[in-house]
Design a protein around this motif. Structure first.
Motif, PDB file in Angstrom:
ATOM      1  N   THR A  83       0.828  -1.200   0.000  1.00  0.00           N
ATOM      2  CA  THR A  83       0.000   0.000   0.000  1.00  0.00           C
ATOM      3  C   THR A  83       0.868   1.258   0.000  1.00  0.00           C
ATOM      4  OG1 THR A  83      -0.137   0.241   2.413  1.00  0.00           O
ATOM      5  CG2 THR A  83      -1.757  -1.206   1.349  1.00  0.00           C
ATOM      6  N   ILE A  84       0.245   2.391  -0.310  1.00  0.00           N
ATOM      7  CA  ILE A  84       0.896   3.695  -0.162  1.00  0.00           C
ATOM      8  C   ILE A  84      -0.021   4.588   0.671  1.00  0.00           C
ATOM      9  CG2 ILE A  84       2.213   3.562  -2.327  1.00  0.00           C
ATOM     10  CD1 ILE A  84      -0.616   5.946  -2.250  1.00  0.00           C
ATOM     11  N   ASN A  85       0.585   5.581   1.298  1.00  0.00           N
ATOM     12  CA  ASN A  85      -0.147   6.620   2.009  1.00  0.00           C
ATOM     13  C   ASN A  85      -0.105   7.851   1.103  1.00  0.00           C
ATOM     14  OD1 ASN A  85      -0.572   9.022   3.599  1.00  0.00           O
ATOM     15  ND2 ASN A  85      -0.199   7.849   5.458  1.00  0.00           N
ATOM     16  N   ALA A  86      -1.261   8.264   0.586  1.00  0.00           N
ATOM     17  CA  ALA A  86      -1.345   9.462  -0.253  1.00  0.00           C
ATOM     18  C   ALA A  86      -2.139  10.515   0.492  1.00  0.00           C
ATOM     19  CB  ALA A  86      -2.006   9.140  -1.588  1.00  0.00           C
ATOM     20  N   GLY A  87      -1.646  11.732   0.463  1.00  0.00           N
ATOM     21  CA  GLY A  87      -2.356  12.787   1.173  1.00  0.00           C
ATOM     22  C   GLY A  87      -1.968  14.148   0.670  1.00  0.00           C
ATOM     23  N   LEU A  88      -2.634  15.147   1.197  1.00  0.00           N
ATOM     24  CA  LEU A  88      -2.285  16.518   0.831  1.00  0.00           C
ATOM     25  C   LEU A  88      -2.502  17.425   2.024  1.00  0.00           C
ATOM     26  CD1 LEU A  88      -5.060  18.395   0.342  1.00  0.00           C
ATOM     27  CD2 LEU A  88      -5.213  16.985  -1.685  1.00  0.00           C
ATOM     28  N   GLY A  89      -1.827  18.562   1.969  1.00  0.00           N
ATOM     29  CA  GLY A  89      -1.952  19.547   3.025  1.00  0.00           C
ATOM     30  C   GLY A  89      -2.174  20.919   2.447  1.00  0.00           C
ATOM     31  N   ILE A  90      -2.825  21.758   3.230  1.00  0.00           N
ATOM     32  CA  ILE A  90      -3.031  23.143   2.824  1.00  0.00           C
ATOM     33  C   ILE A  90      -2.815  24.016   4.049  1.00  0.00           C
ATOM     34  CG2 ILE A  90      -5.522  23.037   3.211  1.00  0.00           C
ATOM     35  CD1 ILE A  90      -5.850  24.930   0.828  1.00  0.00           C
ATOM     36  N   LEU A  91      -2.222  25.182   3.858  1.00  0.00           N
ATOM     37  CA  LEU A  91      -1.890  26.080   4.960  1.00  0.00           C
ATOM     38  C   LEU A  91      -2.968  27.126   5.172  1.00  0.00           C
ATOM     39  CD1 LEU A  91       1.861  26.638   4.071  1.00  0.00           C
ATOM     40  CD2 LEU A  91       1.052  25.705   6.238  1.00  0.00           C
ATOM     41  N   SER A  92      -3.087  27.581   6.411  1.00  0.00           N
ATOM     42  CA  SER A  92      -4.048  28.637   6.731  1.00  0.00           C
ATOM     43  C   SER A  92      -3.685  29.951   6.056  1.00  0.00           C
ATOM     44  CB  SER A  92      -4.119  28.844   8.247  1.00  0.00           C
ATOM     45  OG  SER A  92      -2.855  29.207   8.766  1.00  0.00           O
ATOM     46  N   THR A  93      -2.448  30.067   5.559  1.00  0.00           N
ATOM     47  CA  THR A  93      -2.031  31.289   4.870  1.00  0.00           C
ATOM     48  C   THR A  93      -2.544  31.333   3.428  1.00  0.00           C
ATOM     49  OG1 THR A  93       0.061  30.171   4.369  1.00  0.00           O
ATOM     50  CG2 THR A  93       0.031  31.631   6.269  1.00  0.00           C
ATOM     51  N   SER A  94      -3.142  30.234   2.959  1.00  0.00           N
ATOM     52  CA  SER A  94      -3.747  30.202   1.627  1.00  0.00           C
ATOM     53  C   SER A  94      -5.173  30.741   1.707  1.00  0.00           C
ATOM     54  CB  SER A  94      -3.773  28.770   1.084  1.00  0.00           C
ATOM     55  OG  SER A  94      -4.632  28.667  -0.030  1.00  0.00           O
ATOM     56  N   LYS A  95      -5.578  31.478   0.681  1.00  0.00           N
ATOM     57  CA  LYS A  95      -6.948  32.010   0.645  1.00  0.00           C
ATOM     58  C   LYS A  95      -7.983  30.890   0.580  1.00  0.00           C
ATOM     59  CE  LYS A  95      -5.903  36.514  -1.418  1.00  0.00           C
ATOM     60  NZ  LYS A  95      -6.100  37.418  -2.589  1.00  0.00           N
ATOM     61  N   ALA A  96      -7.544  29.712   0.111  1.00  0.00           N
ATOM     62  CA  ALA A  96      -8.472  28.583  -0.025  1.00  0.00           C
ATOM     63  C   ALA A  96      -8.702  27.859   1.298  1.00  0.00           C
ATOM     64  CB  ALA A  96      -7.927  27.600  -1.059  1.00  0.00           C
ATOM     65  N   PHE A  97      -7.942  28.226   2.342  1.00  0.00           N
ATOM     66  CA  PHE A  97      -8.056  27.530   3.622  1.00  0.00           C
ATOM     67  C   PHE A  97      -9.444  27.749   4.213  1.00  0.00           C
ATOM     68  CE2 PHE A  97      -7.526  27.101   8.232  1.00  0.00           C
ATOM     69  CZ  PHE A  97      -6.819  25.911   8.309  1.00  0.00           C
ATOM     70  N   ILE A 126       4.488  31.158   0.877  1.00  0.00           N
ATOM     71  CA  ILE A 126       4.025  30.128  -0.048  1.00  0.00           C
ATOM     72  C   ILE A 126       2.503  29.988  -0.040  1.00  0.00           C
ATOM     73  CG2 ILE A 126       6.171  28.830   0.091  1.00  0.00           C
ATOM     74  CD1 ILE A 126       4.651  26.739   1.748  1.00  0.00           C
ATOM     75  N   GLY A 127       1.832  30.684   0.904  1.00  0.00           N
ATOM     76  CA  GLY A 127       0.380  30.721   0.865  1.00  0.00           C
ATOM     77  C   GLY A 127      -0.132  31.514  -0.323  1.00  0.00           C
ATOM     78  N   ASN A 128       0.749  32.327  -0.912  1.00  0.00           N
ATOM     79  CA  ASN A 128       0.424  33.081  -2.129  1.00  0.00           C
ATOM     80  C   ASN A 128       0.724  32.198  -3.333  1.00  0.00           C
ATOM     81  OD1 ASN A 128       0.707  34.752  -4.466  1.00  0.00           O
ATOM     82  ND2 ASN A 128       0.955  36.534  -3.142  1.00  0.00           N
ATOM     83  N   PRO A 129      -0.293  31.831  -4.126  1.00  0.00           N
ATOM     84  CA  PRO A 129      -0.054  30.898  -5.237  1.00  0.00           C
ATOM     85  C   PRO A 129       0.944  31.403  -6.269  1.00  0.00           C
ATOM     86  CG  PRO A 129      -2.284  31.818  -5.321  1.00  0.00           C
ATOM     87  CD  PRO A 129      -1.701  32.213  -4.002  1.00  0.00           C
ATOM     88  N   THR A 130       1.015  32.712  -6.453  1.00  0.00           N
ATOM     89  CA  THR A 130       1.975  33.272  -7.414  1.00  0.00           C
ATOM     90  C   THR A 130       3.398  33.032  -6.934  1.00  0.00           C
ATOM     91  OG1 THR A 130       0.388  34.986  -8.044  1.00  0.00           O
ATOM     92  CG2 THR A 130       2.693  35.358  -8.642  1.00  0.00           C
ATOM     93  N   VAL A 131       3.630  33.259  -5.640  1.00  0.00           N
ATOM     94  CA  VAL A 131       4.959  33.023  -5.067  1.00  0.00           C
ATOM     95  C   VAL A 131       5.307  31.539  -5.172  1.00  0.00           C
ATOM     96  CG1 VAL A 131       6.311  33.066  -2.932  1.00  0.00           C
ATOM     97  CG2 VAL A 131       4.825  34.992  -3.502  1.00  0.00           C
ATOM     98  N   MET A 132       4.337  30.681  -4.852  1.00  0.00           N
ATOM     99  CA  MET A 132       4.575  29.236  -4.894  1.00  0.00           C
ATOM    100  C   MET A 132       4.920  28.781  -6.309  1.00  0.00           C
ATOM    101  SD  MET A 132       4.716  26.555  -2.983  1.00  0.00           S
ATOM    102  CE  MET A 132       4.530  24.777  -2.977  1.00  0.00           C
TER     103      MET A 132
END
Length: 429
Positions: free
Chosen positions: A239-253, A376-382
């Motif tokens: 098996t594999i562990n697949a996941g994702l994370g998002i930061l509170s500094t992103s507007k999508a949080f 990095i919460g700014n998508p342009t910077v990322m």
């Protein structure tokens, strides 16, 4: 043979709340030092935890310090570094060769990992009570924490336990801290992570894999860049562990359907990886990641905040296990010294050294991490960083050292000296 320092009406010399990595590590060190330790855990083992299941060499060091056998023969899947995917580039970065940390990371399911640490604490002499949910602190007339209120057993019978010192290792819920008015600091970053297990031919991999760009390719003619970053960690068992994370500094949080986001990303991965619904094992699980010392003070009379309860997750990379164990080791050292002193001002001076020690260990590094998370919460910077940074392997070696906290503070290379200088110049969190 040690003579107990327990007074009448006390249930232990130290109560540790939560038998996750922070609590079990602290309880092990405290019990080995001869203290009478009561370890309270709300669930029963084995139990699930939402996590990437991977540890960088910094976390592995904490296991080794604790006396855990981390060889592959002992059931650990080793990895040699990080594979970074983004901007059309795939880059494999080996963990750095350092004096301070081992040259390998490990993967192990949290269901197995947490129980192993809890049993280690028991073998050291800690008394573990499972199915015991602590909901608040007990304070005396001065406001000092002197015990905890809990509900025990399947019938949730109200009980109280008392001790001169309490370690809050109760994770992101931080019930003990909240019960004495210690709120989280909203200006500091939080993360959200979701993960799921899949049967996959990619189960054995020499690298942890991090995807810096997540694409929704459900419409091949109109791919959409999604907020956050993803991981794929082989578990070595099919098996594999697949996941994702998002930061509170992103507007999508806070406005994003993280489970839908994850499915969109994985549906766009190659079919042969097997990351599709029919190969999934269990549900998608989610958890919050308290970062960058987002709850302080780490010591209030009678109560120490350890691990996630004190916001110890690394804001650079979202790693929590290693830092929970690191803070637990520091807390245990302080408590052992404090308990060797007479109750009163001398003991308090020792205990007040805990937040100081945590600031010295991680404060400036986390201040840099908090700034990084905002950038990095700014998508342009990322996107810009991914596009121009990833193709430059030498630069990325420096970035890996910084993000994973893998550098020698003494006698290191040029990159280590740059990072050490930056942390010294940064004010502590």
């Amino acid at each position: 043979m040690s003579i107990s320092r327990r007074k009448a009406g006390e249930d232990a010399e130290v109560i540790v709340v939560g038998a996750g990595p922070a609590g079990s590590t602290a309880a092990t060190y405290l019990a080995r030092a001869g203290l009478d330790v009561l370890l309270l855990e709300k669930s029963t083992f084995p139990r699930e935890k939402v996590c990437g299941d991977g540890l960088t060499p910094r976390g592995v060091k904490q296991l080794i310090d604790l006396g855990i056998d981390t060889r592959e023969q002992a059931g650990w899947l080793h990895n040699r570094g990080l594979r970074v995917v983004g901007g059309g580039v795939t880059l494999e970065l080996d963990w750095p060769d350092l004096a301070s940390f081992p040259p390998y990371g490990v993967v192990r399911p949290r269901q197995d990992f947490d129980e192993m640490l809890a049993r280690t604490a028991q073998r050291a002499g800690a008394r573990l009570l499972e199915n015991t949910t602590v909901n608040s602190a007990i304070t005396d007339a001065t406001g000092r924490v002197i015990g905890v209120n809990a509900k025990a057993g399947p019938d949730k019978v109200p009980v109280t336990y008392k001790a001169p010192l309490i370690l809050a290792c109760d994770g992101v819920s931080a019930r003990l801290a909240l019960s004495v008015g210690l709120e989280k600091i909203d200006k500091r970053p939080m993360g959200v992570a979701v993960r799921r297990y899949y049967e996959s031919p990619r189960s054995k991999d020499d690298y942890l894999e991090s995807h810096l760009e997540l694409w929704d390719r459900s419409d091949p003619d109109n791919p959409v860049l999604l907020p956050g970053y993803g991981w794929i960690f082989g578990m070595g068992d099919g098996t594999i562990n697949a996941g994702l994370g998002i930061l509170s500094t992103s507007k999508a949080f806070g406005t994003t359907d993280y489970r839908k986001l994850m499915r969109s990303w994985l549906d766009g991965t190659p079919e042969e990886w097997g990351l599709r619904e029919h190969n999934a094992k269990g549900k998608i699980g989610g958890a919050a990641l308290p970062m960058g010392f987002n709850r302080t003070p780490h010591y209030t009379p009678g109560l120490l905040l350890v691990g996630d309860a004190g916001g110890m997750v690394n804001p650079f990379n979202g790693e929590g296990i290693g830092y929970a164990m690191e803070s637990a080791r520091i807390a245990a050292e302080i408590v052992v010294q404090a308990m060797a002193r007479a109750e009163g001002p001398a003991r308090e001076r020792a205990l007040e050294g805990y937040p100081v020690a945590m600031r010295e260990a991680l404060g400036s590094y986390y201040r840099l991490g908090n700034i990084f998370s905002k950038l990095i919460g700014n998508p342009t910077v990322m996107r810009t960083a991914t596009k121009y940074g990833l193709p430059r392997k030498t630069l990325m070696k420096l970035v890996l050292k910084l993000l994973a906290g893998l550098y020698d503070q003494r006698d290191g290379d040029a990159f280590d000296r740059v990072i050490t200088a930056a942390t010294r110049m940064a004010p502590s969190v």
